[in-house]
Structures are given as C-alpha cells and as structure tokens.
Design an enzyme around this catalytic site. Structure first.
Site, PDB file in Angstrom:
ATOM      1  N   CYS A  72      92.599  10.859 -20.334  1.00  0.00           N
ATOM      2  CA  CYS A  72      91.238  10.363 -20.564  1.00  0.00           C
ATOM      3  C   CYS A  72      91.337   9.230 -21.573  1.00  0.00           C
ATOM      4  CB  CYS A  72      90.359  11.481 -21.108  1.00  0.00           C
ATOM      5  SG  CYS A  72      88.767  10.893 -21.696  1.00  0.00           S
ATOM      6  N   CYS A  78      86.260  10.428 -28.776  1.00  0.00           N
ATOM      7  CA  CYS A  78      85.251  11.412 -28.378  1.00  0.00           C
ATOM      8  C   CYS A  78      85.439  12.721 -29.128  1.00  0.00           C
ATOM      9  CB  CYS A  78      85.330  11.639 -26.876  1.00  0.00           C
ATOM     10  SG  CYS A  78      84.403  13.061 -26.297  1.00  0.00           S
ATOM     11  N   CYS A  81      87.239  16.993 -26.199  1.00  0.00           N
ATOM     12  CA  CYS A  81      88.367  17.761 -25.658  1.00  0.00           C
ATOM     13  C   CYS A  81      89.435  17.874 -26.737  1.00  0.00           C
ATOM     14  CB  CYS A  81      88.942  17.083 -24.425  1.00  0.00           C
ATOM     15  SG  CYS A  81      87.866  17.215 -23.005  1.00  0.00           S
ATOM     16  N   CYS A 158      82.996  11.248 -18.025  1.00  0.00           N
ATOM     17  CA  CYS A 158      83.663  12.415 -18.636  1.00  0.00           C
ATOM     18  C   CYS A 158      84.337  13.293 -17.584  1.00  0.00           C
ATOM     19  CB  CYS A 158      82.626  13.222 -19.413  1.00  0.00           C
ATOM     20  SG  CYS A 158      83.296  14.748 -20.062  1.00  0.00           S
ATOM     21  N   GLN A 281      75.018  29.391 -18.276  1.00  0.00           N
ATOM     22  CA  GLN A 281      76.413  29.136 -18.619  1.00  0.00           C
ATOM     23  C   GLN A 281      76.875  27.838 -17.969  1.00  0.00           C
ATOM     24  OE1 GLN A 281      78.397  30.263 -20.688  1.00  0.00           O
ATOM     25  NE2 GLN A 281      77.914  32.391 -21.154  1.00  0.00           N
ATOM     26  N   TYR A 310      69.274  39.208 -25.021  1.00  0.00           N
ATOM     27  CA  TYR A 310      69.588  37.768 -24.980  1.00  0.00           C
ATOM     28  C   TYR A 310      69.887  37.383 -23.527  1.00  0.00           C
ATOM     29  CZ  TYR A 310      70.740  38.933 -29.877  1.00  0.00           C
ATOM     30  OH  TYR A 310      70.743  39.419 -31.162  1.00  0.00           O
ATOM     31  N   GLU A 331      64.532  38.259 -23.940  1.00  0.00           N
ATOM     32  CA  GLU A 331      64.910  36.867 -24.197  1.00  0.00           C
ATOM     33  C   GLU A 331      63.787  36.183 -24.973  1.00  0.00           C
ATOM     34  OE1 GLU A 331      67.358  34.431 -23.617  1.00  0.00           O
ATOM     35  OE2 GLU A 331      65.841  33.027 -24.342  1.00  0.00           O
ATOM     36  N   ASP A 379      74.461  39.351 -25.469  1.00  0.00           N
ATOM     37  CA  ASP A 379      75.105  38.043 -25.241  1.00  0.00           C
ATOM     38  C   ASP A 379      74.425  37.020 -26.147  1.00  0.00           C
ATOM     39  OD1 ASP A 379      76.390  35.834 -24.234  1.00  0.00           O
ATOM     40  OD2 ASP A 379      75.388  35.857 -22.282  1.00  0.00           O
ATOM     41  N   CYS A 406      80.239  33.534 -27.537  1.00  0.00           N
ATOM     42  CA  CYS A 406      80.937  32.243 -27.532  1.00  0.00           C
ATOM     43  C   CYS A 406      81.470  31.941 -28.938  1.00  0.00           C
ATOM     44  CB  CYS A 406      80.010  31.132 -27.058  1.00  0.00           C
ATOM     45  SG  CYS A 406      78.538  30.982 -28.044  1.00  0.00           S
TER      46      CYS A 406
HETATM   47  N1  SAH Z   1      72.797  36.110 -21.074  1.00  0.00           N
HETATM   48  C1  SAH Z   1      72.391  34.793 -20.698  1.00  0.00           C
HETATM   49  C2  SAH Z   1      72.087  33.891 -21.893  1.00  0.00           C
HETATM   50  C3  SAH Z   1      73.058  33.922 -23.026  1.00  0.00           C
HETATM   51  S1  SAH Z   1      72.874  32.649 -24.239  1.00  0.00           S
HETATM   52  C4  SAH Z   1      73.395  34.140 -19.772  1.00  0.00           C
HETATM   53  O1  SAH Z   1      74.530  34.588 -19.686  1.00  0.00           O
HETATM   54  O2  SAH Z   1      73.041  33.170 -19.116  1.00  0.00           O
HETATM   55  C5  SAH Z   1      71.945  33.377 -25.495  1.00  0.00           C
HETATM   56  C6  SAH Z   1      70.484  33.531 -25.163  1.00  0.00           C
HETATM   57  O3  SAH Z   1      69.862  34.147 -26.284  1.00  0.00           O
HETATM   58  C7  SAH Z   1      69.739  32.221 -24.928  1.00  0.00           C
HETATM   59  O4  SAH Z   1      69.044  32.318 -23.704  1.00  0.00           O
HETATM   60  C8  SAH Z   1      68.763  32.144 -26.120  1.00  0.00           C
HETATM   61  O5  SAH Z   1      67.547  31.530 -25.779  1.00  0.00           O
HETATM   62  C9  SAH Z   1      68.568  33.604 -26.456  1.00  0.00           C
HETATM   63  N2  SAH Z   1      68.176  33.912 -27.842  1.00  0.00           N
HETATM   64  C10 SAH Z   1      68.487  33.246 -28.978  1.00  0.00           C
HETATM   65  N3  SAH Z   1      68.013  33.888 -30.058  1.00  0.00           N
HETATM   66  C11 SAH Z   1      67.378  35.016 -29.589  1.00  0.00           C
HETATM   67  C12 SAH Z   1      66.691  36.090 -30.226  1.00  0.00           C
HETATM   68  N4  SAH Z   1      66.548  36.149 -31.561  1.00  0.00           N
HETATM   69  N5  SAH Z   1      66.179  37.058 -29.445  1.00  0.00           N
HETATM   70  C13 SAH Z   1      66.323  37.022 -28.096  1.00  0.00           C
HETATM   71  N6  SAH Z   1      66.965  36.019 -27.442  1.00  0.00           N
HETATM   72  C14 SAH Z   1      67.490  35.029 -28.178  1.00  0.00           C
END
Ligand code: SAH
Length: 453
Positions: A72, A78, A81, A158, A281, A310, A331, A379, A406
């Site tokens: 790249c 950048c 990466c 990219c 994702q 989440y 969420e 998550d 993550c």
């Molecule tokens: N499980 C989903 C999203 C994961 S990312 C997937 O795999 O696609 C994390 C998520 O948590 C996001 O959608 C974000 O908006 C949400 N989030 C962030 N803070 C939060 C909170 N305090 N309570 C509930 N959800 C929350």
C-alpha cells in the site's frame, strides 16, 4: 534514562497491545513503531522517559524474517494498517499474545486459550468506511487523516475496503465539485460536507451512501439521484446532520433523501436491515464465524431464555433465535432497536423481544421482574461493561455468559470481576476481525461456579 536523539543498537523482542515493537537497552524498555520481532535496528530516541523511552527506526540493519513489503503506497502516513509490513501469521501470533497477556496478566485469570481464528480475506473485508472531506487547491478531496493529525491526505483506494467504494468516491467527488457543494472546514466551522460514509452488505451487495453534513443542502438531491443511476447497487442515499464543532463523525439526525431508509444484508442466514446509525460488525464473513463460536460457547438446547445485551441490530441473538425458547435483546440506540425488531419480524422470528436503554439499567429491571435467562451474551463497546451491568447479570444467575469484546484489556478486567462474583472464565479465543490493523477481538465463555466441566 536515555537522551533525546541518542542513537542506540536495539533488537526488537516483543510487541505491545498498541502495535509498537519493544526491545531492551541497558534494562530499559524502548518502544519503536513500524518494527517486527527480530528486527535489528539503530534506533533514534525521540521521547526519553524515566523508566522507558520511545524511538524510531534510524537504520534497519537486519530485518526480521516476519517482514514483507507493505502493498500500500500510503501505509506509512495512514497508520491504519499497523501490521501491513508483517506476514499475516506473525500478525496473528501478536494478536493471540495480546489476548493471552490481557487475561493472564491484567485479569490474573488462567482460562483455556483456543488458537486464534485468522481471517481468509485480509483485504477488502470491510463493509463500512467514513471518509473525511476537505478543500484542497479549491477542490473537494477525500482521504484519511495522517497519523495523529487532522491533515487530510487525499486517497480513495484503501485495500481494506471493497474496490467499489473507490469508484463511488471518485464519482461522488466529481459531482460535488461540479455543483460547488462546499466541504466543511474544521477550523472556521464553515462549509457543509464533512464526511462521506459508505456501507455495503457483504452478501447482498446493497450499498448505502450517506453524506455527513453540517447542515442540509438542496444540492444533494440531484447528486443522490445521479449516484443511484450510476451505481444500481446504491439502494439508499442519506444525509446525516452534524451541526456541532466536534470530531465525532455522525450527528444525531439522519434523513433519507433517495431510495430506502435502510439497506439489507444477510447475516448468519437472516435478512438484516441496517440504518446508518446502527452498529454492524465491519467484517461480515468473519463476524459470522465469531457468532458461530458464540453459539457453541452458549451450548443451546432449544429450551433456553437468551439475553443479548448490547445487541445492536440484533444480529447475534437473531442468529441463535431458532435454537432457544425465548430471546431478549437490549440496546441503547433507538434506531438499532427498531432495526432489531424489524429484523426479527422479517425473518419470521416470533420468540424475540427488544428493549431500548442502558444495558445495566434494563438488566436491573429484568432482575426485578424475576427474569432468569439461562445464557447471557454481552458484546459491549470498547470501554467494556460497567460494574452495574455485571452485577445485574450475576443476579440473574445464568448458567453461562458469553462475552464478545473488541478490547481484550477491558474484557479481561470485566472477566476478573465476574470471577470474583462466581463466574469462572473457562475459555478464551482471539478472533481476527480486523486483519492488518491493530484491533483485536476476542470471545470468552464464562461459567457459573460449580457448573464447570
Ligand atoms: N451485538 C451487536 C452490537 C455490538 S457493538 C453486534 O454484534 O452487531 C456494541 C453495541 O452496544 C452498540 O450497538 C452500541 O450502540 C451499544 N451500546 C453502547 N453502550 C450501551 C449501553 N450502555 N447499553 C446498551 N447498549 C449500549
């Protein structure tokens, strides 16, 4: 202590979670970006501190066998990466170690570690990009900000993005320049167009084009129509309004100006509709494999109540909905909750309910209602779960918790708290969702004390 501009001979022996190489010189750790384990370098000290120092490569005397030539032209300025100069196997080893170190050293835990799940496609895997726009030589250009700066380097190509994104950007910029739509200027807070945000369903190929604007402009309508004519896969053109002086990319309000309000993709066999504000994702194919591992860790029999905290647009829970009795998703972003409900309906899933609000607050309400999910998936975003959420999860006494994260450091911290509250961190697996970059994902299986195998 070292001195600034001092030259030292250094062998790189390890990598930090931030992707810096590290070597030892007279007992002191020296951190050097853009290196590889095994590099022998002459290092120039740029920032001497009391117990350690930061340096840069002055001369690469003997390159590590892990090195490859970055494919790249803008890899260096950048910085997106972090690992493009390494064999992919070496990158995977680093990420595996980052996860292992987080859980053992930060978390003080000793789970079983499964081998990292690498990605088959290390380029073109992303389904989303947000390109900043700036005015340069009287023209709107888009690209990326040089490392640790807000200096825009024009670039549309990219490697991590699908090639069609570049074609769309070039065509959109031509029309933006022809119609004199003014790019936003951060310093004066004048001008209009801040970012171009693209999203593409990896399976469906449907594309959303979103203009992030300081305020709306009637000029966009014609541009939007032309772009949809030129690229039939663009199914939605939106405007996101961000009037604030901020470096947060998206504002609160989004309007659809052409086509439909959402695009649809397929995820784990479900049709998933997505609004611009919904989390999804960025590496769909690898996320599907991640969710498959989540289902394995959850050990579902069809009798469970599954709580998906989440949950975003509902993707994880919905991928398991047919294997549980009841699914509850939580969420905080209202549009994502709307997406989740529609996604359940569109896939004929009738055993799912979704709540909008803070994970901890809603989880506490579920405790008060006497809910007792068998399995809870969490998550969270990078900062991890907060203590209230973990406390509420534990009060519901699920047999298993599956954590996806993550950020291995906050995941390890949260698992350490779960451990104190009676949940054993049984298995951890790193999953590479973000090849070539410094981001590392992991998945964890926690089991209620007394239930471990
Ligand atoms: N499980 C989903 C999203 C994961 S990312 C997937 O795999 O696609 C994390 C998520 O948590 C996001 O959608 C974000 O908006 C949400 N989030 C962030 N803070 C939060 C909170 N305090 N309570 C509930 N959800 C929350």
């Amino acid at each position: 202590m070292r001195t600034k501009n001092e030259l030292i001979e250094l062998t790189i022996t390890g990598m930090t979670a931030e992707g810096n190489g590290v070597g030892r010189y007279e007992g002191e750790a020296v951190f050097v970006p853009d290196t590889a384990v095994g590099d022998e370098i002459i290092c120039k000290i740029v920032k001497p501190l009391k117990r350690y120092a930061f340096g840069i490569i002055d001369t690469l005397k003997t390159p590590s066998p892990d090195r490859i030539k970055p494919d790249c032209s803008v890899a260096k300025p950048c910085g997106g990466c972090l690992f493009r100069h390494l064999q992919y196997d070496a990158e995977l080893k680093i990420k595996e170690t980052i996860v292992r170190d987080a859980f053992t050293r930060l978390g003080g835990l000793s789970p079983d570690f499964l081998p990292i799940l690498g990605c088959t496609d290390t380029d073109g895997y992303r389904n989303k990009a947000q390109y900043p726009i700036a005015l340069q030589d009287g023209k709107a250009v888009c690209g990326f900000y040089a490392r640790r700066s807000h200096r825009l380097i024009p670039y549309t190509d990219c490697n991590l993005q699908p090639p069609v994104f570049s074609e769309i950007l070039i065509a959109a910029l031509e029309r933006i320049n022809a119609s004199n739509l003014p790019p936003y200027d951060e310093t004066s807070h004048k001008g209009l167009l801040r970012h171009i945000y693209l999203r593409r369903g990896a399976h469906s190929g449907e594309i959303m084009l979103c203009f992030v604007m300081r305020k709306n402009s009637p000029l966009l309508r014609t541009i939007a129509e032309e772009m949809m004519r030129l690229f039939p896969d663009i199914k939605s053109v939106c405007v996101n309004l961000n009037p604030d002086k901020t470096n947060v990319i998206l504002g609160k309000e989004t309007l659809c100006i052409c086509g439909s309000e959402t695009i649809t993709d397929i995820m784990c066999g479900n049709r998933i509709s997505l609004s611009p504000a919904s989390f999804y994702q960025v590496n769909t194919l690898q996320a599907e494999r991640l969710y498959q591992i989540a289902a394995e860790f959850a050990q579902l029999t069809g009798q469970e109540t599954l709580l998906d905290l989440y949950c975003g647009a509902g993707t994880i829970g919905l991928s398991m909905a047919k294997r549980v009795k009841r699914l509850v998703g939580v969420e905080i972003i209202p549009q994502a909750v709307e997406n989740a409900k529609q996604n359940a309906a569109a896939n004929g899933i009738e055993n799912a309910e979704f709540y909008c609000g803070d994970a901890g607050t809603i989880a506490e309400q579920l405790v008060e209602k006497g809910e007792a999910p068998d399995v809870i998936v969490v998550d969270p975003p990078r900062k991890g779960c907060d203590q209230a959420t973990i406390a509420a999860v534990v009060k519901m006494s699920p047999r298993r918790v599956v954590m996806i994260s993550c950020n291995p450091a906050t995941a390890a911290r949260d698992c350490a708290l779960f451990d104190q509250l009676g949940y054993h961190t049984e298995t951890v697996r790193a999953v590479d969702l973000f090849p070539r970059t410094g981001h590392t994902e992991c998945i964890v299986k926690l089991t209620r004390a007394g239930l471990s195998q």
